[in-house]
Scaffold this motif. Structure first.
Motif, PDB file in Angstrom:
ATOM      1  N   HIS A  48       0.859  -1.183   0.000  1.00  0.00           N
ATOM      2  CA  HIS A  48       0.000   0.000   0.000  1.00  0.00           C
ATOM      3  C   HIS A  48       0.894   1.232   0.000  1.00  0.00           C
ATOM      4  O   HIS A  48       1.484   1.586   1.024  1.00  0.00           O
ATOM      5  CB  HIS A  48      -0.905  -0.029   1.236  1.00  0.00           C
ATOM      6  N   SER A  98       4.996   4.830   1.463  1.00  0.00           N
ATOM      7  CA  SER A  98       3.974   4.014   2.105  1.00  0.00           C
ATOM      8  C   SER A  98       3.521   4.649   3.411  1.00  0.00           C
ATOM      9  O   SER A  98       4.332   5.202   4.170  1.00  0.00           O
ATOM     10  CB  SER A  98       4.530   2.608   2.377  1.00  0.00           C
ATOM     11  N   ASN A 110      -0.413   5.021   6.117  1.00  0.00           N
ATOM     12  CA  ASN A 110      -1.849   4.820   6.251  1.00  0.00           C
ATOM     13  C   ASN A 110      -2.598   5.761   5.316  1.00  0.00           C
ATOM     14  O   ASN A 110      -2.098   6.831   4.944  1.00  0.00           O
ATOM     15  CB  ASN A 110      -2.290   5.073   7.691  1.00  0.00           C
ATOM     16  N   THR A 147      12.210  -2.546  12.384  1.00  0.00           N
ATOM     17  CA  THR A 147      11.077  -1.623  12.280  1.00  0.00           C
ATOM     18  C   THR A 147      10.492  -1.649  10.881  1.00  0.00           C
ATOM     19  O   THR A 147       9.272  -1.572  10.694  1.00  0.00           O
ATOM     20  CB  THR A 147      11.519  -0.196  12.648  1.00  0.00           C
ATOM     21  N   TYR A 199       8.008  -4.506  10.321  1.00  0.00           N
ATOM     22  CA  TYR A 199       6.740  -4.203  10.981  1.00  0.00           C
ATOM     23  C   TYR A 199       5.929  -3.194  10.172  1.00  0.00           C
ATOM     24  O   TYR A 199       4.721  -3.376   9.941  1.00  0.00           O
ATOM     25  CB  TYR A 199       7.013  -3.657  12.382  1.00  0.00           C
ATOM     26  N   LYS A 200       6.577  -2.135   9.698  1.00  0.00           N
ATOM     27  CA  LYS A 200       5.881  -1.089   8.953  1.00  0.00           C
ATOM     28  C   LYS A 200       5.336  -1.615   7.632  1.00  0.00           C
ATOM     29  O   LYS A 200       4.207  -1.308   7.240  1.00  0.00           O
ATOM     30  CB  LYS A 200       6.827   0.084   8.698  1.00  0.00           C
ATOM     31  N   MET A 230       4.724  -4.808   6.819  1.00  0.00           N
ATOM     32  CA  MET A 230       3.672  -5.803   7.072  1.00  0.00           C
ATOM     33  C   MET A 230       2.321  -5.139   7.302  1.00  0.00           C
ATOM     34  O   MET A 230       1.274  -5.685   6.946  1.00  0.00           O
ATOM     35  CB  MET A 230       4.047  -6.659   8.287  1.00  0.00           C
ATOM     36  N   ASN A 231       2.336  -3.963   7.912  1.00  0.00           N
ATOM     37  CA  ASN A 231       1.087  -3.246   8.170  1.00  0.00           C
ATOM     38  C   ASN A 231       0.489  -2.626   6.911  1.00  0.00           C
ATOM     39  O   ASN A 231      -0.643  -2.125   6.954  1.00  0.00           O
ATOM     40  CB  ASN A 231       1.308  -2.148   9.214  1.00  0.00           C
ATOM     41  N   GLN A 232       1.228  -2.649   5.807  1.00  0.00           N
ATOM     42  CA  GLN A 232       0.757  -2.004   4.586  1.00  0.00           C
ATOM     43  C   GLN A 232       0.645  -2.980   3.415  1.00  0.00           C
ATOM     44  O   GLN A 232       0.725  -2.572   2.256  1.00  0.00           O
ATOM     45  CB  GLN A 232       1.692  -0.837   4.219  1.00  0.00           C
ATOM     46  N   THR A 233       0.465  -4.255   3.719  1.00  0.00           N
ATOM     47  CA  THR A 233       0.232  -5.234   2.660  1.00  0.00           C
ATOM     48  C   THR A 233      -0.905  -6.159   3.063  1.00  0.00           C
ATOM     49  O   THR A 233      -1.377  -6.121   4.213  1.00  0.00           O
ATOM     50  CB  THR A 233       1.513  -6.038   2.358  1.00  0.00           C
ATOM     51  N   ARG A 262      -2.327  -9.470   4.272  1.00  0.00           N
ATOM     52  CA  ARG A 262      -1.826 -10.634   4.992  1.00  0.00           C
ATOM     53  C   ARG A 262      -2.612 -11.872   4.565  1.00  0.00           C
ATOM     54  O   ARG A 262      -3.838 -11.902   4.709  1.00  0.00           O
ATOM     55  CB  ARG A 262      -1.946 -10.419   6.493  1.00  0.00           C
TER      56      ARG A 262
END
Length: 234
Positions: free
Chosen positions: A84, A98, A100, A179, A182-183, A185-188, A190
């Motif tokens: 994302h 990338s 939110n 980090t 983590y960042k 993973m939060n924007q793809t 799952r």
């Protein structure tokens, strides 16, 4: 009518129903393929299913949501995944920003277009695909580009990924690998199955090993775009 497309270097068969995604996919059309790499089936049935779960969405929006999820899950089998982000190309190098939704990814990359003019273009404004090919990372445009039709049918080497945040002052700094995982993973997307999750984590490891990852705070200015380019292009 089932039509064939070439997306991320793969043949994809889909029977698209609505212009929202169908018009965006025109630039990916190819001659009919009998045995494609990816098939997205039962689109009408799944539009109806999603509509039942979220009646406030239009049929066209449900088609985009369904085809997005299926394509990017199936892409994992071909060493690719979605990030994302807004992806901009300058001098045949891809720079991904990338964050939110609502943070200002598109606003920032629009400053790159303003700064670099014809040297720059948007690869995909919301959901570019990252593909691992011979150990290298490439960014592909796809028809799934969020609310806009900003996408290009191209394949470009990845130069860097930047995790974006709003700030009155412009700054950019390297992001450590822990980090970064983590960042990203939060924007793809799952995947729902453990084996697919293992595959995604393996692809992420390659991306983070091969690619500089940055953290940037910026305002809406061409100065912020120049700062990002100066750091990320080296």
């Amino acid at each position: 009518m089932i039509q064939s497309y070439k997306i991320c270097g793969l043949s994809v068969n889909m029977d698209l129903k609505h212009s929202m995604i169908k018009d965006r996919a025109v630039k990916y059309l190819i001659d009919d393929v009998a045995d494609p790499d990816i098939t997205i089936e039962a689109i009408e049935e799944n539009i109806a299913r999603l509509k039942g779960l979220a009646p406030h969405l239009s049929d066209a929006e449900c088609e985009v949501i369904y085809t997005t999820g299926i394509f990017y899950r199936k892409l994992l089998a071909f060493d690719g995944f979605m990030l994302h982000s807004s992806a901009v190309c300058v001098d045949n190098k891809a720079y991904l920003f990338s964050a939110n939704s609502g943070t200002g990814k598109s606003t920032h990359t629009s400053q790159w277009i303003k700064l670099f003019g014809d040297k720059a273009y948007i690869i995909n404004d919301d959901k570019p695909a990252l593909m691992i090919e011979d150990g290298k990372v490439y960014v592909y445009g796809t028809p799934w580009s969020g609310k806009s039709d900003l996408n290009s049918n191209v394949r470009v080497p990845l130069q860097g990924i930047c995790v974006l945040e709003r700030s009155e002052n412009n700054f950019i700094e390297p992001l450590d690998k822990g980090t970064a995982v983590y960042k990203i993973m939060n924007q793809t997307l799952r995947p729902p199955f453990e084996s697919y999750m293992d595959k995604l984590l393996g692809l992420l490891d390659v991306v983070i090993t091969e690619t500089p990852i940055w953290r940037m705070g910026c305002n809406i200015s061409t100065e912020a775009a120049q700062m990002a380019y100066d750091a990320m292009s080296k």
